[in-house]
Design an enzyme around this catalytic site. Structure first.
Site, mmCIF file in Angstrom:
data_model
loop_
_atom_site.group_PDB
_atom_site.id
_atom_site.type_symbol
_atom_site.label_atom_id
_atom_site.label_comp_id
_atom_site.label_asym_id
_atom_site.label_seq_id
_atom_site.Cartn_x
_atom_site.Cartn_y
_atom_site.Cartn_z
ATOM 1 N N THR A 1 164.495 106.891 4.688
ATOM 2 C CA THR A 1 164.923 108.266 4.971
ATOM 3 C C THR A 1 164.342 109.241 3.961
ATOM 4 O OG1 THR A 1 166.972 107.427 5.942
ATOM 5 C CG2 THR A 1 166.912 109.752 5.321
ATOM 6 N N LYS B 1 159.695 86.930 2.173
ATOM 7 C CA LYS B 1 160.118 85.604 1.707
ATOM 8 C C LYS B 1 159.639 85.325 0.292
ATOM 9 C CE LYS B 1 160.127 83.736 6.420
ATOM 10 N NZ LYS B 1 159.483 82.828 7.379
ATOM 11 N N SER C 1 160.738 78.836 11.184
ATOM 12 C CA SER C 1 160.089 78.732 9.873
ATOM 13 C C SER C 1 160.760 77.719 8.939
ATOM 14 C CB SER C 1 160.063 80.101 9.195
ATOM 15 O OG SER C 1 161.377 80.587 8.997
#
Length: 882
Positions: free
Chosen positions: A440, A799, A756
């Site tokens: 934002t 990750k 995954s």
């Protein structure tokens, strides 16, 4: 008596003489008549005397003019020009903008010195002059090659010098002439000429053409706004075809070049035909002009009639007490000041007329009044100018945000294109990332860099199409949609419009808001966006739309297709520390009323908060924890205990409580059957511990942890892979025979899905079967195939950042994800050991403590095996021989 008789005799004689004279045709004057006539004759003489006295100054002025003309002529003769030219030569004057025809009297203003001398010389020598039209009216000093060779012989009727010094002559055209050669150029033109005599012709054909020309001329004069009666009478009284044609050619409204063409037509019939054609063209133009005047007059009369009727209606309504409220009168001024587009203003004024004719007690009065208030308050004509300076924009982005280099570079590229092509159809930027990463605030920075207004619209939970398009005015409490409300709030037609949380759009029985947003975001359609309440097209093409979302998958497909996605993955520990130093601590000081010298939070304390009290991709919880520390300091200072507070790392336990996050990878993986995986979540990446255990049973598989179908399939594929490759991995033929397997994914309250975790499940199973523990500093991700291949997955950056935050320094990734390492910040990549695996053996070799791929002996020749029996390779191991 004698006297009376004598008088009677005289009268009688006079009467007889009078009668006799009358018979002879003469009048006899009596003495009384003679006296009256002498008196009457005296009156004209007195009048003439008075007139002569009045005209004496004029005669003197005329004498002065004549003397001036003679003096100028004498000067001309003194320069070598004779007073009277030989036969066949003539003084020639070049005129512009007018053509004189034979038989026509016209006034001419003589301005150029050469022309004045020529006119004065002609007056002195009492000779006519020749008038030739200039080819170029803009040329002030024309030469002999700049005039036409056919003109009109003109007689000077009057010559006048005005008080302002200008010279005026009145000339009458006599006949056409042609120039054979110029014999003199200075001080004025003298030419050898050949006069052209026109013989008056007769015949029925000419008479018919003459009557047709008169009729055409009268019709043309009738089309004029004010008909010149004198010209009409002169045309109708013309008796010569030549004179009529030249008179009409003189007064017809055509360019001088076209009049010259008419002058050069020597054949009378052809000239009459050409003049008739010109008159027909002029009549067509005059008829169109008359129609326009009539329409204009009709419109004005209609407007005046409506004005009087409207004023009468107002008076009647005032008498009946049904007039509109006083404040409604100001709406007319507001509509004019709003400068709406013409079609919108017409619609608004139509509603204003309805309002004026409607009593205040009517049910519809308030709805129309509210609609008009909305329309006049919309910024129809307000557009802010873009002030795009890339250097300043880069400084603004660096001032508002730390890191996010890739995102800033894309925004600067976007601003550069906007600067070079302001009216271009730029892409709609969609910032996708976890909460708290600054999506934002990036929109606000774009607006500040461009100098535009900023509007934010939250789409989270919006399930009604009317939130976007507005309600129809037939409904009670109808209002415009959020797009129109945002424009009114910004006060501009080209703000930066932030569509926040686009992935959380809902859908209900009231309609699909995502379908309504298609018209808003499509650059080919949003030029005429129609709000149901406004009811007129709104141009949204100048708005810069910026969208935000936490998950790309949550954005409806058609909307995602119209956006250019920019991913914000999250911040590293160092970036969080820098953000806290630059922005968060200062912001919390201001929020809690603390001064710089009153509150100090050390860098070590900040690092402890980042590492042990928060674990997120953004900085939202980090700011909350800093706010808690700041409020603790404010409480102590406000209570008068201290005047300043310095918070170190060891003070945090007493303020924030015990640490919430520890490095539990070593603790979790200290026993076989536990492996550390990596997962992607909407709030960023996270580590995932996968636990496997076995127990006596019938070979059943138990999966727990609120798993999705894809993750359950990955677990089954992992078991099948281990079974199929058991012998090559150094395991028994069926390592899971006679046992039940239980695979558990902790944090069971959180839904988990995706492929995954395949390599992590295989690693956990291999650790369980072989007894080798998984290295505590290793985490992994990747999908597996039944052949043992490691397949690529998404969310690599998130990750890897999650592994780095958890203190893990070795990450095993699929080999086909090698290209994604460029997205990982260099400050993180330099502290990690990234291993790219192609097969499951590569993963197990780098993950299991003390495990390596077994060496398989090559098959030795042996006797043919019985039919139906397959020979299998044996593992390399010591063999006791006698």
């Amino acid at each position: 008596m004698a006297k009376r008789k004598t008088t009677r005799n005289k009268n009688a004689q006079g009467g007889k003489a009078k009668k006799a004279a009358t018979r002879r045709g003469r009048s006899v004057q009596t003495p009384a008549v003679k006296v009256r006539k002498r008196k009457a004759a005296a009156k004209p003489k007195a009048v003439a005397t008075r007139r002569a006295a009045k005209s004496a100054p004029k005669r003197k002025a005329a004498k002065k003019v004549t003397k001036a003309a003679k003096k100028s002529s004498q000067k001309a003769r003194g320069k070598g020009t004779s007073a009277r030219l030989p036969a066949g030569q003539m003084i020639v004057v070049a005129v512009r903008g007018m053509v004189l025809f034979p038989g026509v009297v016209l006034p001419i203003v003589v301005g150029r010195r050469q022309s004045v001398l020529a006119v004065q010389a002609a007056i002195q020598s009492e000779q006519p002059i020749g008038l030739l039209l200039q080819k170029n009216a803009e040329q002030n000093e024309p030469g002999t090659e700049d005039v036409h060779r056919l003109g009109t012989v003109a007689e000077i009727v009057r010559y006048v010098t005005a008080p302002d010094g200008t010279h005026h002559i009145i000339v009458q055209g006599k006949q056409r002439f042609a120039v054979e050669a110029f014999t003199q150029k200075e001080p004025y033109f003298v030419a050898k000429v050949r006069t052209i005599h026109e013989v008056e012709q007769d015949g029925d054909q000419l008479t018919a053409r003459m009557l047709a020309l008169k009729t055409q001329a009268r019709e043309a004069l009738d089309l004029l706004p004010e008909k010149p009666e004198e010209l009409d009478n002169a045309i109708q009284a013309a008796s010569s075809p030549t004179g009529l044609t030249d008179m009409i050619a003189t007064f017809i409204d055509v360019p001088a070049a076209e009049k010259q063409e008419l002058l050069e037509i020597l054949d009378l019939e052809k000239r009459m035909e050409k003049v008739s054609q010109k008159l027909a063209q002029l009549m067509h133009v005059l008829s169109l002009s008359k129609e326009i005047r009539q329409r204009t007059r009709g419109t004005m009369e209609k407007a005046q009639r409506e004005y009087f009727l409207r004023e009468q209606l107002k008076t009647i309504q005032k008498e009946l007490g049904e007039g509109a409220a006083p404040e409604v009168a100001s709406l007319e001024e507001k509509i004019t000041a709003a400068k709406m587009p013409p079609e919108i203003e017409a619609e608004v004024r139509k509603e204003l007329v309805r309002l004026e004719r409607m009593p205040e007690a009517a049910a519809e009065y308030s709805s129309i009044r509210t609609y008009l208030d909305w329309m006049v308050e919309m910024p129809w004509s307000v557009v802010t100018d873009d002030a795009i300076d890339l250097t300043a924009a880069r400084a603004i982005l660096d001032e508002d945000h730390f890191g996010l280099d890739k995102v800033k570079r894309r925004i600067l590229e976007f601003l550069a294109v906007r600067k070079l092509k302001p009216d271009g159809k730029g892409p709609i930027l969609c910032l996708v990332g976890p909460p708290g990463v600054g999506k934002t605030s990036l929109g606000q920075s774009i607006a500040r860099a461009m100098g535009r207004k900023f509007v934010r619209l939250s789409l989270g939970g919006v399930h009604d199409e009317a939130e976007v398009r507005g309600h129809r005015r037939t409904y009670v409490g109808a209002l415009p949609g959020n797009i129109a409300q945002g424009l009114k709030k910004s006060g501009s037609m080209n703000p930066v419009f932030l569509l926040d949380e686009m992935d959380k759009l809902g859908r209900g029985f009231q309609g699909d808001p995502s379908a309504a947003l298609l018209e808003v975001l499509d650059p080919e359609q949003n030029r005429a966006f129609r709000d149901h309440y406004i009811g007129v097209p709104i141009d949204l093409s100048r708005i810069l739309f910026v969208a935000t979302a936490n998950m790309l998958e949550g954005i409806p497909g058609p909307l995602r297709d119209r956006c250019e996605v920019i991913e914000l993955s999250g911040y590293t520990e160092e970036e969080k520390l820098e953000i806290a130093r630059r922005y968060l601590v200062r912001r919390q000081k201001e929020a809690n009323g603390l001064k710089d010298e009153q509150f100090v939070l050390t860098d070590e304390a900040l690092r402890t908060i980042v590492r042990h009290y928060t674990r997120e991709a953004g900085c939202r919880n980090l700011e909350r924890e800093i706010g808690s520390v700041a409020r603790h300091a404010a409480t102590r200072i406000a209570g008068g205990d201290v005047t300043e507070v310095r918070v170190d790392a060891e003070d945090l336990a007493g303020i924030l409580g015990a640490v919430r996050y520890e490095n539990e990878a070593a603790l979790r993986t200290s026993v076989p059957g536990v492996a550390t995986g990596l997962a992607w979540t909407p709030v960023g990446g996270d580590i995932l511990f996968i636990e496997a255990t076995r127990m006596p049973g019938k070979g059943e598989l138990i999966l727990t942890g609120q798993l999705g179908d894809v993750m359950k399939e990955s677990a089954r594929a992992a078991i099948s892979l281990v079974k199929s490759k058991a012998e090559s991995l150094g395991l028994a033929a069926d390592p899971f025979q006679g046992v039940d397997l239980h695979i558990h994914f902790p944090a069971g309250a959180i839904p988990k899905d995706g492929p995954s975790a395949g390599v992590t499940v295989v690693t956990a199973l291999m650790s369980l079967v072989t007894g080798h523990t998984v290295r505590s500093d290793v985490a992994m991700t990747g999908e597996i195939s039944l052949r043992g291949l490691v397949l690529p997955v998404g969310g690599i950056k998130e990750k890897v950042l999650a592994a780095y935050r958890a203190g893990i320094r070795t990450v095993i990734l699929p080999a086909r994800n090698r290209k994604d390492q460029e997205d990982i910040p260099s400050s993180v990549r330099d502290h990690l050991d990234l291993i790219f695996a192609e097969r499951i053996e590569d993963v197990l070799t780098n993950a299991l403590e003390g495990w390596s791929v077994p060496i398989i002996e090559p098959a030795t020749p042996r006797a043919p095996t019985p039919q139906g029996v397959t020979a299998s390779p044996r593992l390399s191991q010591p063999v006791d021989r006698p």
